[in-house]
Design a protein around this motif. Sequence first.
Motif, mmCIF file in Angstrom:
data_model
loop_
_atom_site.group_PDB
_atom_site.id
_atom_site.type_symbol
_atom_site.label_atom_id
_atom_site.label_comp_id
_atom_site.label_asym_id
_atom_site.label_seq_id
_atom_site.Cartn_x
_atom_site.Cartn_y
_atom_site.Cartn_z
ATOM 1 N N ARG A 150 0.106 3.095 -8.530
ATOM 2 C CA ARG A 150 -0.743 3.302 -7.246
ATOM 3 C C ARG A 150 0.082 3.394 -6.187
ATOM 4 N NH1 ARG A 150 -6.762 1.251 -7.198
ATOM 5 N NH2 ARG A 150 -7.370 1.833 -9.088
ATOM 6 N N GLY A 151 1.528 3.699 -6.181
ATOM 7 C CA GLY A 151 2.303 3.675 -5.223
ATOM 8 C C GLY A 151 2.140 4.754 -4.038
ATOM 9 N N ASP A 152 1.418 6.025 -4.410
ATOM 10 C CA ASP A 152 1.161 7.011 -3.689
ATOM 11 C C ASP A 152 -0.158 6.660 -2.752
ATOM 12 O OD1 ASP A 152 -0.515 7.051 -5.759
ATOM 13 O OD2 ASP A 152 -0.538 9.257 -5.920
ATOM 14 N N ARG A 153 -0.793 5.592 -3.211
ATOM 15 C CA ARG A 153 -2.249 5.296 -2.447
ATOM 16 C C ARG A 153 -2.100 3.722 -1.913
ATOM 17 N NH1 ARG A 153 -4.926 5.983 -8.004
ATOM 18 N NH2 ARG A 153 -6.849 5.032 -6.930
ATOM 19 N N MET A 167 3.550 -11.622 -12.789
ATOM 20 C CA MET A 167 3.608 -11.526 -11.102
ATOM 21 C C MET A 167 2.279 -10.847 -10.628
ATOM 22 S SD MET A 167 7.738 -11.347 -10.263
ATOM 23 C CE MET A 167 8.725 -12.369 -10.980
ATOM 24 N N VAL A 168 1.707 -11.283 -9.455
ATOM 25 C CA VAL A 168 0.725 -10.752 -8.845
ATOM 26 C C VAL A 168 0.895 -10.451 -7.313
ATOM 27 C CG1 VAL A 168 -1.585 -11.153 -8.441
ATOM 28 C CG2 VAL A 168 -0.805 -12.342 -10.437
ATOM 29 N N TYR A 169 0.351 -9.279 -6.829
ATOM 30 C CA TYR A 169 0.637 -8.981 -5.738
ATOM 31 C C TYR A 169 -0.360 -8.309 -5.006
ATOM 32 C CZ TYR A 169 5.470 -8.729 -7.592
ATOM 33 O OH TYR A 169 6.674 -9.010 -8.190
ATOM 34 N N SER A 170 -0.556 -8.461 -3.522
ATOM 35 C CA SER A 170 -1.656 -7.827 -2.980
ATOM 36 C C SER A 170 -1.395 -6.565 -2.232
ATOM 37 C CB SER A 170 -1.871 -8.848 -1.716
ATOM 38 O OG SER A 170 -2.759 -8.127 -0.785
ATOM 39 N N LEU A 171 -2.275 -5.470 -2.732
ATOM 40 C CA LEU A 171 -2.058 -4.030 -2.171
ATOM 41 C C LEU A 171 -3.050 -3.703 -1.007
ATOM 42 C CD1 LEU A 171 -1.944 -2.431 -5.659
ATOM 43 C CD2 LEU A 171 -0.023 -3.583 -4.365
ATOM 44 N N VAL A 172 -2.495 -3.058 -0.042
ATOM 45 C CA VAL A 172 -3.351 -2.522 1.113
ATOM 46 C C VAL A 172 -3.377 -0.915 0.872
ATOM 47 C CG1 VAL A 172 -3.387 -2.337 3.289
ATOM 48 C CG2 VAL A 172 -2.476 -4.578 2.360
ATOM 49 N N LYS A 173 -4.559 -0.487 1.126
ATOM 50 C CA LYS A 173 -4.716 1.147 1.173
ATOM 51 C C LYS A 173 -3.687 1.620 2.179
ATOM 52 C CE LYS A 173 -8.261 4.536 0.987
ATOM 53 N NZ LYS A 173 -9.805 4.570 1.314
ATOM 54 N N ASP A 181 -13.326 6.400 -2.611
ATOM 55 C CA ASP A 181 -13.597 5.376 -3.684
ATOM 56 C C ASP A 181 -12.444 4.261 -3.789
ATOM 57 O OD1 ASP A 181 -15.859 6.887 -4.546
ATOM 58 O OD2 ASP A 181 -14.967 7.914 -6.135
ATOM 59 N N ASP A 182 -11.344 4.601 -3.246
ATOM 60 C CA ASP A 182 -10.292 3.459 -3.022
ATOM 61 C C ASP A 182 -10.600 2.407 -2.256
ATOM 62 O OD1 ASP A 182 -8.755 4.771 -4.952
ATOM 63 O OD2 ASP A 182 -7.085 5.321 -3.665
ATOM 64 N N VAL A 183 -10.729 1.116 -2.656
ATOM 65 C CA VAL A 183 -11.013 0.163 -1.957
ATOM 66 C C VAL A 183 -9.659 -0.185 -0.964
ATOM 67 C CG1 VAL A 183 -12.560 -1.186 -3.504
ATOM 68 C CG2 VAL A 183 -10.204 -1.678 -3.547
ATOM 69 N N GLU A 184 -10.052 -0.985 0.290
ATOM 70 C CA GLU A 184 -9.237 -1.178 1.263
ATOM 71 C C GLU A 184 -8.033 -2.111 0.673
ATOM 72 O OE1 GLU A 184 -8.692 0.064 4.308
ATOM 73 O OE2 GLU A 184 -10.239 1.593 3.796
ATOM 74 N N GLY A 233 -0.531 -2.221 -21.364
ATOM 75 C CA GLY A 233 -0.547 -3.766 -21.001
ATOM 76 C C GLY A 233 0.388 -4.026 -19.874
ATOM 77 N N ASN A 234 1.147 -3.044 -19.086
ATOM 78 C CA ASN A 234 2.232 -3.426 -18.262
ATOM 79 C C ASN A 234 1.629 -3.984 -16.936
ATOM 80 O OD1 ASN A 234 3.660 -2.050 -19.888
ATOM 81 N ND2 ASN A 234 4.327 -0.362 -18.884
ATOM 82 N N PHE A 235 0.128 -3.423 -16.462
ATOM 83 C CA PHE A 235 -0.494 -4.089 -15.228
ATOM 84 C C PHE A 235 -2.016 -3.935 -15.504
ATOM 85 C CE2 PHE A 235 0.246 0.519 -14.586
ATOM 86 C CZ PHE A 235 -1.064 0.975 -13.975
ATOM 87 N N LEU A 236 -2.590 -4.739 -14.717
ATOM 88 C CA LEU A 236 -4.136 -4.703 -14.288
ATOM 89 C C LEU A 236 -4.223 -4.665 -12.898
ATOM 90 C CD1 LEU A 236 -5.333 -7.584 -16.952
ATOM 91 C CD2 LEU A 236 -5.465 -5.110 -17.215
ATOM 92 N N VAL A 237 -5.236 -3.997 -12.455
ATOM 93 C CA VAL A 237 -5.503 -3.650 -10.933
ATOM 94 C C VAL A 237 -7.010 -4.485 -10.805
ATOM 95 C CG1 VAL A 237 -5.812 -2.491 -8.958
ATOM 96 C CG2 VAL A 237 -4.214 -1.748 -10.507
ATOM 97 N N PHE A 238 -7.192 -5.744 -9.937
ATOM 98 C CA PHE A 238 -8.361 -6.330 -9.766
ATOM 99 C C PHE A 238 -8.896 -5.951 -8.603
ATOM 100 C CE2 PHE A 238 -6.019 -9.089 -12.670
ATOM 101 C CZ PHE A 238 -7.012 -9.552 -13.502
ATOM 102 N N GLN A 239 -10.245 -5.928 -8.475
ATOM 103 C CA GLN A 239 -10.850 -5.191 -7.245
ATOM 104 C C GLN A 239 -10.911 -6.096 -5.966
ATOM 105 O OE1 GLN A 239 -14.983 -4.333 -8.284
ATOM 106 N NE2 GLN A 239 -15.515 -3.834 -6.228
#
Length: 423
Positions: A150-153, A167-173, A181-184, A233-239
């Motif tokens: 999701r690097g382009d978004r 490892m877990v990271y916070s993503l910002v739109k 449809d993309d959450v902030e 299984g490389n990654f999961l994205v949570f809402q």
Amino acid sequence: MDKRLCTTQADRPRNLNKPQAQCFQDFIVCLGEFKTPSTSLDNEATIAQVCQYLANVLKVQNRRKIYGFVTNLTHMTFYCAEKKPYSTSYHYYKSQHLEMFNCLSKTSSSVGTKRKLNKEAWEIFTKFLTMNPGFYQYTTLNINPLDDLRGDRYSISRKLGTGVTSMVYSLVKKQDNYLIDDVENCVIKISKRTTCSESLINELKIIEQLKQSNNQNKFDFFFENVIDSSPAGNFLVFQNELLSIESLTLIQSKQLIDVIQYLYDCRIIHRDLCPPNLMLDKNSQHLKLIDFGYARTYEMNEITKEVPIEGTTIYAGEKFLLFYSRLSLNSLFDPYYAYERTFDLKCALNVIMVMSNCEIRVKMDSINALPEVKQKVLSSLELWKNLEVNNENYSKLLNSINNLTGTTDFDVIKDEVDKLFKH
């Protein structure tokens, strides 16, 4: 979080805050530094700076080797830094300078200088940037250039946590992301190694099973939904991004019992119930349970599930701790345990005790600081045994859990939790 292999100082945003910079270090595969044409590549400060960059990445990523380059746009030099096993020293290697341009000649108008690319040097540089991913010996995260992260978004805002498998990271739109449809904000969990991908695949499977319970409202209250995932299984994205909590109130403790009842009704055991895996949803103000990588599903009418020991140990019940404490040194490498249906419930009770009682929390912090797992198990076993003897309400709760026969008994346990807090 883009797909390129090489990260350079020119690529890196100059306005990164400290949390973003810390995240950035996890994704560095190789390093590049661009200097002005007037800067000599033989300058001691330039060499020291590149070597420091390489050493920092080796230290942060706990990595053995990293490659890099520095260029002043007329010449280029390649570097390699290597950390020897069981040593705190680094070895540095440097190539000869490569001319990036040659065949210099004055133009007929004598206005400027005509330059021609040095084909050999650029071929070497291109090959350096496009080697097989294994060449770079990057092992921090289980990702490759073909993964769509999701690097382009989205952009990484900060690192949220590090676990055994991920490892877990916070993503910002991003500001230029106009997709409705993309959450902030969302959260991405990335596996550390290929062997850890099974954990994320299992987590996705368990979450999908929990959603099939035909009670979407409870699912939304108790767990976090996955909105995107990698088939490998490389990654999961949570809402949503959840808040960490340091203590439990009576209401939250009862919510935890409700979560365990939901799992019990779905014939699912979490197996890693511990304080870091309890989070708070800032919107609903409800407790949520995360990290289902070690979770398992019981077959219909299955009373125990014999599987390899994974997940929490020190928050487990007496039966598990006694079993683990009696394991021989050889059997510690791959021990199996028959997990009972009430395993999570006993863990939940012990977590409640730790997160609602400062004295018990201090004792548990001391146990966590012990160097050996066997020491931790023995010490926690002693802690819970003493608590059973000296705390009547805790003893009654244990008795209710041991005598649990079905889902209706969870109301009794919540009533006992109420008494625990009142006393």
